[in-house]
Design a protein around this motif. Structure first.
Motif, PDB file in Angstrom:
ATOM      1  N   GLY A  22       0.818  -1.209   0.000  1.00 24.68           N
ATOM      2  CA  GLY A  22       0.000   0.000   0.000  1.00 24.68           C
ATOM      3  C   GLY A  22       0.851   1.259   0.000  1.00 24.68           C
ATOM      4  N   LEU A  23       1.921   1.255   0.778  1.00 21.51           N
ATOM      5  CA  LEU A  23       2.834   2.395   0.808  1.00 21.51           C
ATOM      6  C   LEU A  23       3.510   2.594  -0.550  1.00 21.51           C
ATOM      7  CD1 LEU A  23       4.225   4.607   2.492  1.00 21.51           C
ATOM      8  CD2 LEU A  23       5.946   2.898   3.111  1.00 21.51           C
ATOM      9  N   LEU A  24       3.950   1.508  -1.156  1.00 20.56           N
ATOM     10  CA  LEU A  24       4.569   1.598  -2.485  1.00 20.56           C
ATOM     11  C   LEU A  24       3.583   2.123  -3.526  1.00 20.56           C
ATOM     12  CD1 LEU A  24       6.716  -1.658  -2.757  1.00 20.56           C
ATOM     13  CD2 LEU A  24       7.536   0.692  -2.713  1.00 20.56           C
ATOM     14  N   ILE A  25       2.343   1.665  -3.467  1.00 20.09           N
ATOM     15  CA  ILE A  25       1.319   2.135  -4.415  1.00 20.09           C
ATOM     16  C   ILE A  25       1.079   3.632  -4.221  1.00 20.09           C
ATOM     17  CG2 ILE A  25      -1.150   1.994  -4.966  1.00 20.09           C
ATOM     18  CD1 ILE A  25      -0.891  -1.056  -4.437  1.00 20.09           C
ATOM     19  N   TYR A  26       1.015   4.085  -2.981  1.00 17.04           N
ATOM     20  CA  TYR A  26       0.805   5.499  -2.701  1.00 17.04           C
ATOM     21  C   TYR A  26       1.962   6.351  -3.248  1.00 17.04           C
ATOM     22  CZ  TYR A  26       0.257   9.811  -0.046  1.00 17.04           C
ATOM     23  OH  TYR A  26       0.141  11.122   0.314  1.00 17.04           O
ATOM     24  N   ILE A  27       3.196   5.922  -2.997  1.00 10.81           N
ATOM     25  CA  ILE A  27       4.369   6.670  -3.468  1.00 10.81           C
ATOM     26  C   ILE A  27       4.431   6.676  -4.988  1.00 10.81           C
ATOM     27  CG2 ILE A  27       6.900   6.661  -3.525  1.00 10.81           C
ATOM     28  CD1 ILE A  27       6.794   5.599  -0.625  1.00 10.81           C
ATOM     29  N   ARG A  28       4.208   5.513  -5.591  1.00  9.03           N
ATOM     30  CA  ARG A  28       4.255   5.437  -7.061  1.00  9.03           C
ATOM     31  C   ARG A  28       3.157   6.293  -7.690  1.00  9.03           C
ATOM     32  NH1 ARG A  28       7.035   5.617 -11.476  1.00  9.03           N
ATOM     33  NH2 ARG A  28       5.917   4.671 -13.196  1.00  9.03           N
ATOM     34  N   GLY A  29       1.977   6.334  -7.069  1.00  9.32           N
ATOM     35  CA  GLY A  29       0.894   7.176  -7.569  1.00  9.32           C
ATOM     36  C   GLY A  29       1.280   8.645  -7.581  1.00  9.32           C
ATOM     37  N   GLY A  30       1.972   9.097  -6.539  1.00 10.28           N
ATOM     38  CA  GLY A  30       2.450  10.481  -6.485  1.00 10.28           C
ATOM     39  C   GLY A  30       3.471  10.775  -7.559  1.00 10.28           C
ATOM     40  N   VAL A  31       4.363   9.831  -7.810  1.00 10.80           N
ATOM     41  CA  VAL A  31       5.380  10.007  -8.848  1.00 10.80           C
ATOM     42  C   VAL A  31       4.721  10.082 -10.229  1.00 10.80           C
ATOM     43  CG1 VAL A  31       7.327   8.866 -10.011  1.00 10.80           C
ATOM     44  CG2 VAL A  31       7.245   8.967  -7.521  1.00 10.80           C
ATOM     45  N   VAL A  32       3.774   9.193 -10.493  1.00 13.87           N
ATOM     46  CA  VAL A  32       3.081   9.197 -11.789  1.00 13.87           C
ATOM     47  C   VAL A  32       2.310  10.507 -11.975  1.00 13.87           C
ATOM     48  CG1 VAL A  32       1.225   8.087 -13.104  1.00 13.87           C
ATOM     49  CG2 VAL A  32       2.972   6.692 -11.995  1.00 13.87           C
ATOM     50  N   ARG A  33       1.666  10.972 -10.912  1.00 11.03           N
ATOM     51  CA  ARG A  33       0.925  12.237 -10.994  1.00 11.03           C
ATOM     52  C   ARG A  33       1.872  13.394 -11.350  1.00 11.03           C
ATOM     53  NH1 ARG A  33      -1.755  11.416  -6.898  1.00 11.03           N
ATOM     54  NH2 ARG A  33      -0.421  12.307  -5.313  1.00 11.03           N
ATOM     55  N   LEU A  34       3.042  13.433 -10.727  1.00  9.57           N
ATOM     56  CA  LEU A  34       4.018  14.478 -11.035  1.00  9.57           C
ATOM     57  C   LEU A  34       4.553  14.341 -12.462  1.00  9.57           C
ATOM     58  CD1 LEU A  34       5.984  14.741  -7.697  1.00  9.57           C
ATOM     59  CD2 LEU A  34       4.785  16.596  -8.853  1.00  9.57           C
ATOM     60  N   GLU A  35       4.795  13.110 -12.896  1.00  9.67           N
ATOM     61  CA  GLU A  35       5.324  12.905 -14.247  1.00  9.67           C
ATOM     62  C   GLU A  35       4.305  13.284 -15.317  1.00  9.67           C
ATOM     63  OE1 GLU A  35       8.492   9.286 -13.332  1.00  9.67           O
ATOM     64  OE2 GLU A  35       6.511   8.789 -14.117  1.00  9.67           O
ATOM     65  N   ARG A  36       3.021  13.068 -15.050  1.00 10.83           N
ATOM     66  CA  ARG A  36       1.986  13.357 -16.053  1.00 10.83           C
ATOM     67  C   ARG A  36       1.501  14.798 -16.015  1.00 10.83           C
ATOM     68  NH1 ARG A  36      -1.762   7.918 -15.698  1.00 10.83           N
ATOM     69  NH2 ARG A  36      -0.213   6.528 -16.605  1.00 10.83           N
ATOM     70  N   ARG A  37       1.271  15.331 -14.818  1.00  8.63           N
ATOM     71  CA  ARG A  37       0.654  16.651 -14.706  1.00  8.63           C
ATOM     72  C   ARG A  37       1.595  17.723 -14.179  1.00  8.63           C
ATOM     73  NH1 ARG A  37      -3.683  15.190 -10.768  1.00  8.63           N
ATOM     74  NH2 ARG A  37      -3.250  17.304 -10.131  1.00  8.63           N
ATOM     75  N   GLY A  38       2.808  17.336 -13.823  1.00  7.76           N
ATOM     76  CA  GLY A  38       3.721  18.283 -13.203  1.00  7.76           C
ATOM     77  C   GLY A  38       4.272  19.313 -14.172  1.00  7.76           C
ATOM     78  N   LEU A  39       4.510  20.487 -13.637  1.00  9.73           N
ATOM     79  CA  LEU A  39       5.138  21.566 -14.390  1.00  9.73           C
ATOM     80  C   LEU A  39       6.637  21.520 -14.126  1.00  9.73           C
ATOM     81  CD1 LEU A  39       2.602  24.401 -13.506  1.00  9.73           C
ATOM     82  CD2 LEU A  39       2.653  22.992 -15.573  1.00  9.73           C
ATOM     83  N   HIS A  40       7.400  21.976 -15.095  1.00  9.30           N
ATOM     84  CA  HIS A  40       8.862  21.988 -14.958  1.00  9.30           C
ATOM     85  C   HIS A  40       9.331  23.326 -14.399  1.00  9.30           C
ATOM     86  CE1 HIS A  40       9.974  18.228 -16.993  1.00  9.30           C
ATOM     87  NE2 HIS A  40       8.832  18.405 -17.628  1.00  9.30           N
TER      88      HIS A  40
END
Length: 148
Positions: A22-40
């Motif tokens: 569950g912790l890994l899924i939560y962390i990976r979800g945050g990384v994917v969100r930053l990679e897809r919607r994050g600004l540089h």
């Protein structure tokens, strides 16, 4: 093996890996969100810490156009040939609506590591469950034969 012992082993053998997954899924979800919607944003390295281990911690700062300055850090291991020095640039991803959610580009939990860790956790949970249930449902005569 008593029922309470069985429940204890099952909670340990299933609960611990489930919490880690569950912790890994939560962390990976945050990384994917930053990679897809994050600004540089262009940040800069504040300092680099070289502990005794084979990894180094890089501390950085960046300022999004619409807000205050934020700081963060990431670890590099093994340290690569391109040494980071204070003042050198670092590319940062952040969420516009929550700039405190940020990471250095390419430094989050990778898909490969996530899949390997998730597979090992599921395998561990399966083997624990199988072993505990096999021991619990084994006929009593076999238990005595094993100890002799």
């Amino acid at each position: 093996m008593s029922t309470s012992t069985l429940i204890g082993f099952l909670v340990g053998g299933l609960g611990f890996p489930t919490l880690l997954l569950g912790l890994l899924i939560y962390i990976r979800g945050g990384v994917v969100r930053l990679e897809r919607r994050g600004l540089h944003a262009q940040g800069k390295v504040l300092r680099v810490q070289y502990p005794r281990t084979n990894k180094r911690t890089v501390y950085y700062t960046f300022r999004p156009p619409e807000g205050p300055e934020f700081q963060g850090n990431f670890q590099e291991w093994p340290p690569g040939p391109s040494e980071r020095a204070p003042g050198s640039p670092v590319d940062v991803l952040y969420l516009e609506e929550a700039p405190h959610d940020h990471m250095a580009a390419g430094k989050g939990l990778s898909r490969r590591f996530f899949l390997i860790a998730a597979t090992l956790l599921v395998l561990f949970a399966s083997l624990c469950t199988h072993g505990v249930l096999q021991e619990y449902f084994a006929p009593q005569g076999q238990d005595l034969a094993r100890t002799r």
